[in-house]
Scaffold this active site. Sequence first.
Site, PDB file in Angstrom:
ATOM      1  N   ARG A  82       0.862  -1.190   0.000  1.00 26.61           N
ATOM      2  CA  ARG A  82       0.000   0.000   0.000  1.00 26.61           C
ATOM      3  C   ARG A  82       0.891   1.231   0.000  1.00 26.61           C
ATOM      4  O   ARG A  82       1.702   1.404   0.912  1.00 26.61           O
ATOM      5  CB  ARG A  82      -0.915  -0.010   1.228  1.00 26.61           C
ATOM      6  CG  ARG A  82      -1.714   1.268   1.351  1.00 26.61           C
ATOM      7  CD  ARG A  82      -2.718   1.255   2.497  1.00 26.61           C
ATOM      8  NE  ARG A  82      -3.343   2.557   2.523  1.00 26.61           N
ATOM      9  CZ  ARG A  82      -3.258   3.425   3.536  1.00 26.61           C
ATOM     10  NH1 ARG A  82      -2.612   3.116   4.646  1.00 26.61           N
ATOM     11  NH2 ARG A  82      -3.823   4.613   3.443  1.00 26.61           N
ATOM     12  N   HIS A 126      -2.583  10.989   0.803  1.00 26.46           N
ATOM     13  CA  HIS A 126      -2.028  10.755   2.141  1.00 26.46           C
ATOM     14  C   HIS A 126      -1.366  12.070   2.580  1.00 26.46           C
ATOM     15  O   HIS A 126      -0.159  12.153   2.762  1.00 26.46           O
ATOM     16  CB  HIS A 126      -1.056   9.580   2.118  1.00 26.46           C
ATOM     17  CG  HIS A 126      -0.815   8.944   3.463  1.00 26.46           C
ATOM     18  ND1 HIS A 126      -0.952   7.598   3.700  1.00 26.46           N
ATOM     19  CD2 HIS A 126      -0.444   9.478   4.654  1.00 26.46           C
ATOM     20  CE1 HIS A 126      -0.661   7.329   4.959  1.00 26.46           C
ATOM     21  NE2 HIS A 126      -0.350   8.457   5.571  1.00 26.46           N
ATOM     22  N   GLU A 171      -7.156   8.667   6.305  1.00 21.47           N
ATOM     23  CA  GLU A 171      -7.392   9.286   7.603  1.00 21.47           C
ATOM     24  C   GLU A 171      -7.826  10.753   7.537  1.00 21.47           C
ATOM     25  O   GLU A 171      -7.097  11.648   7.991  1.00 21.47           O
ATOM     26  CB  GLU A 171      -6.133   9.181   8.473  1.00 21.47           C
ATOM     27  CG  GLU A 171      -5.689   7.757   8.735  1.00 21.47           C
ATOM     28  CD  GLU A 171      -4.548   7.673   9.744  1.00 21.47           C
ATOM     29  OE1 GLU A 171      -3.994   8.718  10.123  1.00 21.47           O
ATOM     30  OE2 GLU A 171      -4.218   6.555  10.155  1.00 21.47           O
ATOM     31  N   ASN A 296      -7.176   1.872   9.945  1.00 21.16           N
ATOM     32  CA  ASN A 296      -5.850   1.990  10.557  1.00 21.16           C
ATOM     33  C   ASN A 296      -6.043   1.961  12.059  1.00 21.16           C
ATOM     34  O   ASN A 296      -6.846   2.730  12.603  1.00 21.16           O
ATOM     35  CB  ASN A 296      -5.185   3.320  10.167  1.00 21.16           C
ATOM     36  CG  ASN A 296      -4.920   3.410   8.668  1.00 21.16           C
ATOM     37  OD1 ASN A 296      -5.055   2.432   7.940  1.00 21.16           O
ATOM     38  ND2 ASN A 296      -4.532   4.593   8.202  1.00 21.16           N
ATOM     39  N   TYR A 298      -3.984   1.839  15.812  1.00 15.10           N
ATOM     40  CA  TYR A 298      -2.748   1.914  16.586  1.00 15.10           C
ATOM     41  C   TYR A 298      -2.977   1.729  18.082  1.00 15.10           C
ATOM     42  O   TYR A 298      -2.196   1.099  18.762  1.00 15.10           O
ATOM     43  CB  TYR A 298      -2.045   3.260  16.352  1.00 15.10           C
ATOM     44  CG  TYR A 298      -1.465   3.356  14.961  1.00 15.10           C
ATOM     45  CD1 TYR A 298      -0.199   2.861  14.695  1.00 15.10           C
ATOM     46  CD2 TYR A 298      -2.200   3.897  13.908  1.00 15.10           C
ATOM     47  CE1 TYR A 298       0.334   2.903  13.414  1.00 15.10           C
ATOM     48  CE2 TYR A 298      -1.670   3.943  12.627  1.00 15.10           C
ATOM     49  CZ  TYR A 298      -0.406   3.447  12.383  1.00 15.10           C
ATOM     50  OH  TYR A 298       0.118   3.476  11.113  1.00 15.10           O
ATOM     51  N   GLU A 355      -3.345  -0.092   8.114  1.00 19.93           N
ATOM     52  CA  GLU A 355      -2.151   0.298   8.879  1.00 19.93           C
ATOM     53  C   GLU A 355      -2.276  -0.257  10.285  1.00 19.93           C
ATOM     54  O   GLU A 355      -3.360  -0.210  10.884  1.00 19.93           O
ATOM     55  CB  GLU A 355      -2.000   1.821   9.007  1.00 19.93           C
ATOM     56  CG  GLU A 355      -1.518   2.516   7.771  1.00 19.93           C
ATOM     57  CD  GLU A 355      -1.376   4.028   7.956  1.00 19.93           C
ATOM     58  OE1 GLU A 355      -1.066   4.482   9.082  1.00 19.93           O
ATOM     59  OE2 GLU A 355      -1.602   4.745   6.970  1.00 19.93           O
TER      60      GLU A 355
HETATM   61  C1  BGC Z   1      -0.613   7.693   9.284  1.00 21.84           C
HETATM   62  C2  BGC Z   1       0.842   7.458   8.961  1.00 21.84           C
HETATM   63  C3  BGC Z   1       1.668   7.672  10.219  1.00 21.84           C
HETATM   64  C4  BGC Z   1       1.221   6.651  11.236  1.00 21.84           C
HETATM   65  C5  BGC Z   1       1.984   6.698  12.544  1.00 21.84           C
HETATM   66  C6  BGC Z   1      -1.068   7.132  10.599  1.00 21.84           C
HETATM   67  O1  BGC Z   1      -1.856   8.081  11.242  1.00 21.84           O
HETATM   68  O2  BGC Z   1      -1.440   7.293   8.222  1.00 21.84           O
HETATM   69  O3  BGC Z   1       1.223   8.301   7.927  1.00 21.84           O
HETATM   70  O4  BGC Z   1       3.024   7.603   9.983  1.00 21.84           O
HETATM   71  O5  BGC Z   1      -0.126   6.855  11.551  1.00 21.84           O
HETATM   72  O6  BGC Z   1       1.788   7.914  13.182  1.00 21.84           O
END
Ligand code: BGC
Length: 457
Positions: A82, A126, A171, A296, A298, A355
Site C-alpha cells: 500500500r 495521504h 485518515e 488503521n 494503533y 495500517e
Molecule cells: C498515518 C501514517 C503515520 C502513522 C503513525 C497514521 O496516522 O497514516 O502516515 O506515519 O499513523 O503515526
Amino acid sequence: MPNSATASARFPDGFLWGAATAAHQIEGSPLADGAGPSIWTRFAHTPGMIVNGDTGDIACDHYHRWKQDVALMRELGLKAYRFSTSWSRILPEGTGRVNQAGLDFYSRLVDELLENGIEPLLTLYHWDLPAALDDRGGWLNRDIAQWFAEYGDVLYRALDGRVKKWVTLNEPWVVTDGGYLHGALAPGHRSKYETPIATHNLMRAHGAAVQAYRATGKHEIGLVVNIEPKYPASDSADDAAAVKRAHAYMNEQYLDAALLGRYPPELKDIFGDAWPQWPQEDFDLIRQKLDFIGINYYTRSVTKAAQSYPLDAAVVKQPLGTYTETGWEVFPQGLVDLLVWAKDRYGNIPTYITENGAAFFDPPVAEGGRIRDPLRIDYLQKHLGAIRQAIAAGCDIRGYMVWSLLDNMEWSLGYSKRFGIVHVNYGTQERTPKDSAHYYSKIVASNGASLGEPLPY
Ligand code: BGC
C-alpha cells in the site's frame, strides 16, 4: 460458529498480507522532474514545525531506490504493498497540466510490483496537498471536490488496468484535527470554524472521486479511516458523555458520512456555532457505494470528562499499560472491539487493516546486521491475534498492511520515531530488515499459521 479451533487456524485463503508507506514519508526529491511543492514541502521548510528541523527532501530516497525497495518486499514475501501517490508530482498546480514524468514514476513502480508478484494498493491522498491548491483555499474551498476527482481520473485512466485496489483518502480525521484544528500538521491552521468545513470538503472530495472512478474504473475503491476506540475512565455519567463525544468526533464522523450519509448529532454540540448546516445534496455526493473500507489501528484511549478544547474530554494514562515511543498504549483488544463495532454499525463491508504498527526504540545494528526489536514483534503478534479473533467473530477482514515497510519521516516528529519493520540508516540509506521483518515474513509465508509458535525471544 467460531470456536478456539477455528480461532487458531490459518487466516482465510487469499488473505492479503502486505506493508504500507506514504509518498511524502519515504520518497524524498519532492520537486524532482517537474513536480510542484506540496503543503508538506512548505510546512517542513517553515522553521519550528518539525522536530530537529527535519524535512522530506531526502527521506528514504525511495524516489531513486524504488526498485531496490520492491526487491526487498519480494525477499520478505509480501503479497501486497500500500503506497500513496503525490498529487503535486502528477499535477504540479493541482489541476490542469499533467506532469508525465511524475505519472511515469508511479507507472514504473506498479509494473515492478506486478512483475514481483506484489499487488499494489494505491492511496490518492495521504496528506500532501499541492501547495498551489492550498493557495486557493485548499480543503476550505468547495471546488476541491472537483479538483480531487480530476486528479483521481488522471490516475484511474493511467493505472486502473494494473491497479485493482484504490483508496481515496487516508485518515481524513488526522487531516482536519491536525491540519485545521490543532495545527501540528500541515497546513498548520488552528480554527474551530474551519475544521468542519475542511471535513465536509474532504468527504465531498471522497464522494466525487468515487463517482469518477465508477465512470472509468473497473475494480475496487474504498476509504481509509483511523479508528481509536474510546473507553470510559469511570462509570460516571460525565465520563460516558465524554466518551460519546470523543467517539463521534474521531470514529463515527467519517464513516457515518461516507456510509450512512449523515454526521453524528454530537458534532453539533462539540462545535456549537461553528457547525454549519449542510445541504442534503452534499450527502448524496458523499454517500457512494464503497467496495471496501480500510481501517488503521494503533491504540485506544481511556477517556474522562475534562475541560479541553473543543471536546471537553481527556485521555487517562493507564498506570499498568505498555506504551510505545509515540506514547500510545498497546491495546490489541481495541482492534477486536472496533472491528465488531464497525460490522454492527455499518454492515459487514469487506475490510482491510490498512495500517497497524508501532514506533519503538531500536538498538543499533548489531554484528551480522541484526536488529533486535522484540517489542515490535510482540505488538504484531498480539494485533494479528486480535484480527484472527475478529474474523472468528464474523468480521469480513481481507488483509493486513503493517505500518510501515521502512522507517520514515513521521510527519512533524521527523525522523525521531521509527515505525519500520526495515531499518533505514539515513546517512547511507542502507536498509536492514529488523527481526520483526523476518518474523512477519514467516507469518506471511504460512498465512498466519506461524502465529501460534512461541515468540523468538
Ligand atoms: C498515518 C501514517 C503515520 C502513522 C503513525 C497514521 O496516522 O497514516 O502516515 O506515519 O499513523 O503515526
